[in-house]
Design a protein around this motif. Structure first.
Motif, short mmCIF file in Angstrom:
data_model
loop_
_atom_site.label_atom_id
_atom_site.label_comp_id
_atom_site.label_asym_id
_atom_site.label_seq_id
_atom_site.Cartn_x
_atom_site.Cartn_y
_atom_site.Cartn_z
N ALA A 84 19.45 12.95 19.15
CA ALA A 84 18.68 12.65 17.95
C ALA A 84 17.61 11.60 18.20
CB ALA A 84 19.63 12.17 16.84
N ASN A 85 17.94 10.67 19.04
CA ASN A 85 17.02 9.55 19.21
C ASN A 85 16.05 9.72 20.38
OD1 ASN A 85 18.10 8.24 17.02
ND2 ASN A 85 19.41 6.90 18.25
N LEU A 111 13.55 1.69 -0.50
CA LEU A 111 14.88 2.18 -0.18
C LEU A 111 15.81 1.12 0.38
CD1 LEU A 111 13.79 5.47 1.60
CD2 LEU A 111 14.60 5.23 -0.75
N GLY A 112 15.23 0.05 0.85
CA GLY A 112 16.08 -0.90 1.53
C GLY A 112 16.40 -0.41 2.92
N ASN A 113 17.53 -0.80 3.41
CA ASN A 113 17.89 -0.46 4.79
C ASN A 113 18.44 0.95 4.91
OD1 ASN A 113 17.17 -3.06 5.16
ND2 ASN A 113 19.14 -3.75 5.91
N LYS A 114 17.79 1.84 4.31
CA LYS A 114 18.20 3.24 4.43
C LYS A 114 17.36 3.89 5.51
CE LYS A 114 21.19 2.82 1.24
NZ LYS A 114 22.61 2.85 1.58
N TRP A 115 17.77 3.58 6.71
CA TRP A 115 16.95 3.98 7.84
C TRP A 115 16.86 5.49 7.98
CZ3 TRP A 115 14.91 -0.38 8.18
CH2 TRP A 115 15.65 -1.56 8.17
N ASP A 127 15.83 7.08 12.83
CA ASP A 127 16.29 5.94 12.06
C ASP A 127 16.45 4.71 12.95
OD1 ASP A 127 18.33 7.01 13.50
OD2 ASP A 127 19.84 6.87 11.93
N ASN A 128 16.93 4.96 14.14
CA ASN A 128 17.12 3.84 15.06
C ASN A 128 15.78 3.19 15.40
OD1 ASN A 128 19.19 2.39 16.38
ND2 ASN A 128 18.53 3.24 18.34
N ASN A 135 13.77 -4.52 12.29
CA ASN A 135 14.53 -5.71 12.61
C ASN A 135 13.74 -6.69 13.47
OD1 ASN A 135 16.72 -4.96 11.11
ND2 ASN A 135 17.78 -3.98 12.82
N THR A 136 13.07 -6.14 14.43
CA THR A 136 12.30 -7.05 15.27
C THR A 136 11.18 -7.67 14.46
OG1 THR A 136 10.95 -5.20 16.02
CG2 THR A 136 12.80 -5.84 17.39
#
Length: 551
Positions: A84-85, A111-115, A127-128, A135-136
């Motif tokens: 996936a990533n 959405l907030g942290n709805k990656w 999402d990652n 985050n960074t």
DNA sequence: AAATTAAACAACCGCATTCTG
DNA sequence: ACAGAATGCGGTTGTTTAATT
């Protein structure tokens, strides 16, 4: 970049992570191929090839079978993640484009942290990837003591919410969803947004929120990394609540004294900002005076009370980075209107933005099951009754609240000095108030905390009435308002700073400005014209924010 | 040039949710 | 309806690389 397994990958794998079965696979008993322990750590190109080959032949899914059938010593979970990533053919590689960055911010505000959901909105991105980016970026901004969301987002939200209203989109606790399929708006009725602005201005959460027209962000295709606004978005409600309960009490005490020195501020904000961050810098200019934003008219918005936007950042730093926002919410909820209150929860404001506090929603009767606040109100009323041993009038008031959730949900809360109750971690009000903020975040979730609440239960719209509670009733209304403003502004805690802005300005001028800000006037002209600010303050924050680049 | 720091990235872990028998 | 498996998601950690001192 993504395909970096080979040598370094092998080295990493052998170096640090011993092979061990995937926890779930191992614990669930399952699917070990019998070919030894499952490998962990970075993937090698050989493994990638195997996985790609397998997926090509068998398609995605049934990841545990990969190990069985392909001989990969990887757990299904790891295979799925890798595919996936990194291996998916439709992945877009490389750095985020400015448009994508802007979109991420927009989505995160929404959405907030709805990656994963954010990723669904960004084709080719995972999402990652988004999470890492965010985050960074967060870390960077937090280190710099800067807020996150650009005011543009809110302006856009307002505009889009207007459109939504026109299209008949209504928000209520029961039906609102923030599905990504919806318009990328925030569905905030303008009136709520204005309320929020006012509150933000009063509370000085992020005065620069509305200083920059949407166009400056989206037209320039940038700004994603230069956001003003609210930090600490979504956290899982239960978690937030938990952490709030455990940390809330200490937060208030610590925050009021936790503003870092401006020297530090200056260092943080301007010493290490990268070029992108520099785009924000106007309001965080090393010169404190510049922290007084130079507002720009936002169509459809009242000029916020522009205070020291940076004042929120020290708070956030003091609150420890990455603290769950609910702490702020709780803190803020419990202290809004209190002179010593540092800031409203950035998240809570964020959430508020997403939640309409409109007049029209006030006619919506929240279902009892959705209204934790109602329960809290009852509780609070009872508490008051017990404490004050007051007349039956209060009792009937409480019952009225229960009976008429609509009418009572907003007004009585404030009338009972809801922040006191919120300050009490035990008080249901503190929880329900928190839940309100949580609920306003239109994220999916099945917990009761996630269930939407009636927007009118959100007390922010009552800030002004609340002011009257603690501000003495003076003969000069203007003066009172101004006074309140001064108190409410976190930067008022930094008197020297605040007055540093205002040196050379008569009291009347200041009052006029404050009132004007309250009323939606744009004091920036005055600031600029009068030269009250040093040269940096003359930077334009308008659509052509080229001056930002010079920071 | 070496050491240090920060940023970016990859992967793991645990929990939640969904699916399936 | 239930239990277990599969999958998804978000938080966190660890490593590498780049930038800075």
């Amino acid at each position: 970049m993504i395909e970096m397994p080979s040598q370094s990958g092998n080295r990493k794998a052998s170096k640090c992570r011993k092979t061990s079965p995937c926890s779930e696979e191992a614990t669930s008993g399952g699917h070990l191929s019998g070919e030894g322990p499952l490998k962990k750590g970075p993937w090698t190109s050989a493994e990638d090839a195997i996985l790609v080959d397998y997926v090509t032949k068998h398609g995605e899914g049934n990841w545990n079978a990969v190990q069985k059938h392909s001989g990969l010593s990887r757990c299904g979970k790891s295979c799925r993640l890798r595919w996936a990533n990194h291996l998916r053919p439709d992945l877009k590689k490389g750095a985020f484009t400015p448009e994508e960055e802007a979109r991420i911010i927009e989505l995160h505000a929404k959405l907030g942290n709805k990656w994963a959901r954010m990723a669904a909105e960004l084709p080719g991105r995972t999402d990652n990837e988004i999470k890492n980016y965010w985050n960074t970026r967060i870390k960077r901004l937090q280190r710099a003591g800067l807020p996150i969301y650009p005011p543009e987002i809110r302006v856009q939200a307002m505009n889009e919410s207007q459109q939504s209203d026109e299209m008949g989109t209504s928000w209520n606790g029961e039906t609102y969803h923030s599905d990504t399929s919806q318009a990328n708006g925030f569905h905030i009725p303008e009136v709520e947004f204005k309320n929020l602005e006012l509150n933000q201005g009063l509370l000085n959460c992020s005065p620069a929120l509305l200083d920059i027209p949407t166009s400056s962000l989206f037209q320039k295709g940038m700004g994603s990394s230069h956001s003003y606004g609210f930090m600490f978005p979504a956290l899982h409600p239960p978690k937030r609540l938990r952490e709030m309960e455990s940390q809330f009490s200490g937060s208030i005490a610590s925050t009021s004294n936790s503003f870092p020195s401006f020297d530090q501020y200056e260092d943080d904000a301007f010493g290490r900002l990268d070029p992108m961050q520099s785009l924000w810098s106007p309001s965080y200019d090393g010169d404190l005076n510049v922290n007084h934003p130079s507002p720009i008219d936002i169509p459809g918005s009242h000029a916020p009370i522009n205070g020291n936007s940076s004042s929120s950042e020290p708070l956030s730093e003091a609150m420890k980075l990455e603290l769950p926002s609910l702490q702020y919410s709780a803190t803020q909820v419990g202290s809004w209107g209190a002179p010593s209150s540092p800031l409203p929860s950035l998240e809570s404001v964020d959430t508020l933005i997403q939640s309409p506090l409109s007049e029209h929603t006030q006619s919506n009767c929240p279902s009892p099951r959705n209204s934790g606040l109602l329960e809290a109100i009852v509780y609070e009323s009872k508490s008051l009754k017990d404490l004050k041993k007051n007349s039956n009038q209060q009792i009937s008031e409480a019952s009225n609240m229960a009976g008429d959730a609509v009418e009572s949900s907003s007004r009585p809360v404030c009338e009972t000095k809801w922040w006191d109750a919120c300050g009490d971690p035990i008080s249901p009000l503190s929880q329900s108030a928190a839940s309100v903020f949580v609920d306003c975040t239109p994220v999916s979730g099945g917990s009761s905390l996630d269930e939407p609440h009636s927007a009118e239960t959100i007390p922010c719209c009552k800030i002004k009435p609340d002011l009257g509670d603690w501000a003495s009733a003076g003969s000069d209304e203007k003066k009172d308002v101004s006074c309140q403003l001064e108190y409410l502004r976190p930067d008022a805690l930094l008197d020297s700073f605040w007055f540093g802005h205002r040196i050379g300005r008569s009291k009347d001028q200041l009052i006029t400005e404050d009132v004007g800000a309250l009323l939606g006037e744009d004091p920036s002209h005055e600031y600029k014209q009068e030269g009250a600010f040093p040269s940096e303050s003359n930077q334009s924050f308008g659509p052509d924010s080229s001056s930002w680049d010079n920071i």
